[in-house]
Design an enzyme around this catalytic site. Structure first.
Site, PDB file in Angstrom:
ATOM      1  N   ARG A  27       8.886  -4.089  -3.937  1.00 40.68           N
ATOM      2  CA  ARG A  27       7.454  -3.596  -3.546  1.00 40.68           C
ATOM      3  C   ARG A  27       6.908  -2.955  -4.825  1.00 40.68           C
ATOM      4  O   ARG A  27       5.919  -3.346  -5.064  1.00 40.68           O
ATOM      5  CB  ARG A  27       7.457  -3.441  -2.304  1.00 40.68           C
ATOM      6  CG  ARG A  27       8.071  -3.857  -1.332  1.00 40.68           C
ATOM      7  CD  ARG A  27       7.791  -3.234   0.017  1.00 40.68           C
ATOM      8  NE  ARG A  27       8.719  -2.035   0.059  1.00 40.68           N
ATOM      9  CZ  ARG A  27       8.553  -1.068   1.055  1.00 40.68           C
ATOM     10  NH1 ARG A  27       7.781  -1.118   2.073  1.00 40.68           N
ATOM     11  NH2 ARG A  27       9.382  -0.198   1.163  1.00 40.68           N
ATOM     12  N   ASN A  45       7.817  -5.434   3.561  1.00 35.28           N
ATOM     13  CA  ASN A  45       9.133  -5.851   3.698  1.00 35.28           C
ATOM     14  C   ASN A  45       8.797  -6.192   5.116  1.00 35.28           C
ATOM     15  O   ASN A  45       7.915  -5.881   6.217  1.00 35.28           O
ATOM     16  CB  ASN A  45       9.857  -4.627   4.036  1.00 35.28           C
ATOM     17  CG  ASN A  45      10.658  -4.098   2.644  1.00 35.28           C
ATOM     18  OD1 ASN A  45      10.392  -4.758   1.630  1.00 35.28           O
ATOM     19  ND2 ASN A  45      11.215  -3.095   2.378  1.00 35.28           N
TER      20      ASN A  45
END
Length: 783
Positions: A27, A45
Site C-alpha cells: 500500500r 487491503n
C-alpha cells in the site's frame, strides 16, 4: 463496459491486485506511485488482496499500472491485475483507506522472511533507537506466516496484537512514506517483545532469569562458548544450539536429543564464516543469501573446523545464515566470545526429541526441552504456527528443495489451469505436507514431519484447519495415498468430505512435476524412492511410467528384490543385501569371501531365509532406494540405518564420479504387453565381483551410480522408441542423490530428451500433496 466520463482527459479506474500483496509494503508503494503520477483515489487491503481506485489523466493511469507491476516491493508477488473503468469522483488526494473484510477471502499470506539490509543496519547502529533490538522488522522482512491468526493481515489478526505501539512506532506505522507503514509486527524496545535468558532448573519449567546483569544474548553466547546447550526460541519454534566446533557439546546434544547420526544443521555468523566451512558456488550462494534463508547442503572444506559428530561420514554440511535480528545479534556475541581462533558458527537443530514435532509453545518447550538444554533464550512474542527450517541443495544448476517450509510456505504454487473445485490433498506418511487448492493456487503446507505419533498427527490436523481458515477454502474433494496404513490416508477417509480420490504414490510424484511445469503430458516419468504402495500388492519404488495428471501406465520397473521382515528391512539394509545374494548365488552365498558375509549373523539370516521360503512378511519390491541400500551394505557402508536412507546417503558421499558403469540390463516382459524390468541383481553381481577383486568402495559406489543412470537412460530410449515421447520427469526421494540426478539428467539431455526436475516442491514425499492435487483436479475435470 462503456466508460462513464465527463472529462475526456480524465479517467477513474478500479485496479484489483491479487497475490502476496499484504504485509509486504504494497500500500505505501502504491501511495508513492500515485504521488509520482499525480493521481487521486485510495488503496485498501481487502479479503481478496488489494483494491485501488485511481483518478487522473489516462496517460498517467497507464504509467501507474505499468510501474505497479514492474516495481513491486521485493516480497510482493503479483498473481493478477484487473482493471475496471468507473465514473469520475472528482477526488483531489490519494489516501490509504482502512482494510475491508469481504464474504469470500482470497488473500495470500507471505512467508516469514529474513532480516533486510535496512533493519540490519539499524540494529548495529548505536545511534539508532532499535540498536540491538531483537525484534526489528519492516514491511520488507520479518515474521508473517508464523504469527498470523486470520485475514485481513492486520496487527489485530496477529500475535503482535498484545503489544500496543508506542508513540514513535505509531508515527512510523501511520506514515505512508515510512517503510514501516502498516508493518504489522513492527515494534521497538519501548513497546515490543523482549528477550530473556534463563537457566534450566530440572523442574519442567523454564527457570528464572539469570542473576548476572549481562544482556540475555551475551549470556547465551557465553554459555554456548563454554560448551553448554541452549534452547533458542526463533520464528517458527525452538532450536537447540551448541558450539559447532565443540565435540563434547555436540556429542552431549546428540545423546540428550536421541539423534544418533543424522547430520545437524549449522548457523554461521555471515558468509565469511560459512566459507570457512563449505565450498560455496554461485548457485549455492544465491540460495544461502535468499530471503528464504534455507539450510543449504554444500561440500565441506577438508579442514572445516567443525566437530566430527556434526555430520558423521558426510562430505557435505548443512549451513544457514542468520535470518532474524536475534540470530544476528547472538552470532555476533558468540564470535566475540570465542575470538578469531574459533569459527563463528553454532549447531542449530530443531527443538525436539527425534521424531517429535518442533516445540513452539513456551510451556511445551519447557516440558520437552528442559532435559536437553542447559539454558533457554526465550521471548514473549507468541508463535501461532510452528514452522521448521527449509533445506535445499544445488542440483543440475538449480535449487533442489529437500524440505519446503520456513521462507517458502505458504506461498502458493500456481497451476497452468483452473481446478474444477477446491481440493484438499493429505500427502504421505513420511515428510508429510498437505495442500489446499482452489482456482490455480496450490497452498502446499509447511513441513509437518513423519506421521509416527500423536503430536505430529495433531499438528497435521491443526495445520489443515488453519489453512482452511486463512485461505477461506472448504474442500469439496479430498485426495490421499493408496496405502491403507498411512495415518494421512486414514485421516482423509474419516473426513466428512463426500468425494474422495485415491492417488497412487508414484503417479503423484510425477504429477507434481507436471503441475509445476504446467505440462499436460504424457511424459516418461521416472519415479524412484524407498517405497510406495503398489496396486498389485507389491512395494513399488523404481518405476518407469507413461503419465499425464489424470492417468498413468507402468511400462517398466526395477527387477524384484525381497524385503525380509518388511519395514525392518528398511532399517536393517543387510537383510535386503543378504536376500539379493541368496537370489544370485543360492543358500550358500555366505561362503563368498566378502567382508559382508564374514560379518553376517548367520543365525539371524537362517530365520529370514525360512521366512522368505514360506513367503512370510517378505514382500517383493521394485524399489531403487532399496537397491542402493543393498549396494551400500555390500560395499561396507554398514548394516543398520540409523536414519532413513543413511547407507545410501553415505554411499553417494564416497562415490568416485569418474568410473565406468556396472551393467544393469533391460529385460523383456515376462508376459506380452507387460512392463519390462531393469536387472538390479546383475548390477549387484558385478559389484560382488569387484569386491572380490579388491576394488575400492569409492570406485564401486561410482560404478553403481553410473550403472543405474545408464539403465534409466536405456529405459527412456525404449519408451521413446515405442511411444514417441521425448520429455522425462524425474521425481522421488532417490533423486535427492545429486550425483545420480545430475548424471542421469546430463545423459538424457545429451540424448535429446527434455528433462523436468522438481524445483518448487521437494522430489521426496514432501511434494506428494502437490501431485495429489494435480491428479484429483485432472480426474474431476474429466467428469
Amino acid at each position: 463496459m462503456e466508460q462513464m466520463i465527463t472529462n475526456p482527459q480524465q479517467r477513474r479506474w478500479r485496479v484489483n491486485v491479487r497475490g502476496i500483496v499484504q504485509g509486504v509494503g504494497f500500500r505505501p508503494f502504491v501511495f508513492g506511485l500515485a504521488e509520482r503520477w499525480g493521481l487521486a483515489g485510495f488503496v485498501r487491503n481487502d479479503s481478496a488482496g488489494v483494491t485501488i481506485e485511481i483518478e487522473g489523466e489516462e496517460r498517467a493511469l497507464h504509467e501507474f499500472v505499468t510501474a505497479l507491476q514492474r516495481e513491486a516491493p521485493p516480497l510482493a508477488r503479483i498473481e493478477q491485475v484487473s482493471i475496471e473503468p468507473l465514473a469520475l469522483a472528482g477526488e483531489r488526494a490519494f489516501v490509504i483507506a482502512a482494510s475491508q473484510a469481504q464474504a469470500q477471502r482470497r488473500t495470500l499470506i507471505a512467508p516469514d522472511t529474513a532480516t533486510c539490509a535496512d533493519c540490519l543496519r539499524e540494529i548495529t547502529d548505536p545511534a539508532d533507537r532499535r540498536y540491538r533490538y531483537a525484534f526489528t522488522n519492516c514491511t520488507n522482512c520479518g515474521p508473517r506466516f508464523t504469527i498470523v491468526l486470520d485475514v485481513p493481515y492486520d496487527r489485530a489478526n496477529t500475535t503482535m496484537r498484545s503489544f500496543p505501539l508506542c508513540e514513535q512506532c505509531r508515527a512510523e506505522y501511520d506514515d505512508p512514506r515510512d517503510r514501516r507503514f502498516h508493518a504489522q509486527p513492527t515494534a521497538c524496545p519501548a513497546c515490543g517483545p523482549q528477550v530473556r535468558f534463563a537457566r534450566g532448573v530440572g523442574s519442567g519449567e523454564i527457570g528464572s532469569e539469570t542473576s548476572d546483569r549481562l544482556d540475555p544474548l551475551v549470556a547465551a553466547a557465553t554459555a554456548l562458548a563454554q560448551g553448554q546447550i541452549v534452547a533458542i526460541k526463533g520464528l517458527g519454534g525452538y532450536h537447540l544450539a551448541c558450539a559447532a566446533d565443540d565435540e563434547a557439546a555436540v556429542s552431549r546434544l546428540r545423546q540428550r536429543k536421541q539423534r544418533e547420526a543424522r547430520p545437524l544443521a549449522l548457523m554461521a555468523r555471515n558468509e565469511a564464516a560459512a566459507a570457512q566451512l563449505c565450498i560455496i558456488d554461485p548457485a549455492a550462494h544465491a540460495l544461502l543469501t535468499s530471503p528464504a534463508r534455507p539450510i543449504v547442503l554444500m561440500p565441506r572444506r577438508p579442514a572445516a573446523p567443525v566437530a566430527p559428530s556434526v555430520a558423521p561420514g558426510m562430505q557435505t554440511l548443512g549451513v544457514m545464515l542468520p535470518y532474524t535480528p536475534l540470530h544476528h545479534l547472538l552470532l555476533a556475541e558468540y564470535a566475540a566470545a570465542v575470538g578469531p581462533a574459533r569459527v563463528a558458527a553454532i549447531v542449530l537443530t530443531s527443538g525436539n526429541l527425534s521424531d517429535e514435532p518442533i516445540a513452539y509453545e513456551d510451556d511445551d518447550a519447557a516440558q520437552r526441552l528442559e532435559p536437553i538444554a542447559d539454558a533457554f533464550v526465550t521471548h514473549n512474542r507468541p508463535i501461532h504456527m510452528r514452522c521448521d527450517d527449509s533445506v535445499a541443495r544445488v542440483a543440475a544448476g538449480g535449487p533442489l528443495l529437500i524440505r519446503r517450509s520456513r521462507g517458502y510456505a505458504p506461498a502458493p504454487i500456481t497451476l497452468a489451469r483452473e481446478l474444477p473445485g477446491p481440493i484438499l490433498a493429505c500427502g504421505g506418511h513420511l515428510k508429510n505436507t498437505f495442500a489446499l487448492a482452489r482456482g490455480r493456487e496450490v497452498f502446499l503446507s509447511h513441513h509437518i514431519g513423519d506421521l509416527e505419533n500423536l503430536p505430529t498427527l495433531r499438528s497435521f490436523h491443526e495445520g489443515i484447519a488453519h489453512f482452511e481458515r486463512l485461505f477461506d477454502i472448504t474442500p469439496e474433494v479430498v485426495a490421499y495415498d493408496l496405502h491403507p496404513g498411512y495415518l494421512a490416508t486414514q485421516a482423509a477417509l474419516a473426513m466428512p468430505i463426500e468425494r474422495k480420490i485415491g492417488v497412487q504414490h508414484h503417479h503423484a510424484h510425477i504429477a507434481a512435476v507436471l503441475a509445476e511445469y504446467g505440462h499436460t503430458g504424457p511424459v516418461i516419468g521416472i519415479a524412484a524412492d524407498g517405497s510406495g504402495y503398489g496396486p498389485d500388492g507389491t512395494v513399488w519404488g523404481g518405476e518407469v511410467l507413461v503419465a499425464t495428471c489424470a492417468a498413468y501406465e507402468r511400462v517398466g520397473h526395477l527387477g524384484w528384490l525381497v524385503l525380509p521382515g518388511g519395514e525392518q528391512a528398511v532399517r536393517q539394509p543387510w537383510r535386503v543385501a543378504a536376500a539379493a545374494l541368496a537370489q544370485l548365488y543360492g543358500p550358500d552365498f555366505w561362503r563368498l569371501a566378502l567382508p559382508f558375509t564374514h560379518q553376517l549373523d548367520q543365525a539371524a539370516w537362517q530365520v529370514l531365509a525360512r521366512m522368505i521360503e514360506r513367503n512370510l512378511n517378505s514382500p517383493r519390491t521394485s524399489s531403487l532406494g532399496r537397491l542402493f541400500d543393498a549396494a551400500a551394505a555390500l560395499a561396507g557402508m554398514g548394516q543398520i540405518a540409523r536414519y532413513e536412507g543413511e547407507l545410501a546417503i553415505l554411499f553417494e558421499q564416497i562415490a568416485d564420479p569418474w568410473q565406468p558403469p556396472y551393467p544393469m540390463p533391460l529385460r523383456e516382459p515376462a508376459i506380452a504387453g507387460g512392463p519390462f524390468t531393469l536387472d538390479g541383481l546383475a548390477l549387484l553381481a558385478a559389484l560382488v565381483a569387484d569386491l572380490r577383486a579388491g576394488i575400492a568402495p569409492a570406485a564401486i559406489a561410482g560404478r553403481v551410480h553410473h550403472g543405474v543412470a545408464q539403465a534409466l537412460v536405456a529405459a527412456c530410449r525404449r519408451v521413446r522408441d515405442e511411444r514417441g515421447l521425448t520429455t522425462v520427469a524425474l521425481s522421488g526421494g532417490v533423486f535427492q542423490n545429486v550425483l545420480l540426478l545430475e548424471t542421469l539428467a546430463s545423459a538424457l539431455q545429451a540424448d535429446g530428451f527434455t528433462v523436468l526436475i522438481p524445483r518448487l516442491a521437494p522430489p521426496n514425499d514432501g511434494g506428494l500433496a502437490l501431485g495429489q492435487v494435480a491428479v484429483a483436479g485432472a480426474i474431476c475435470s474429466m467428469e
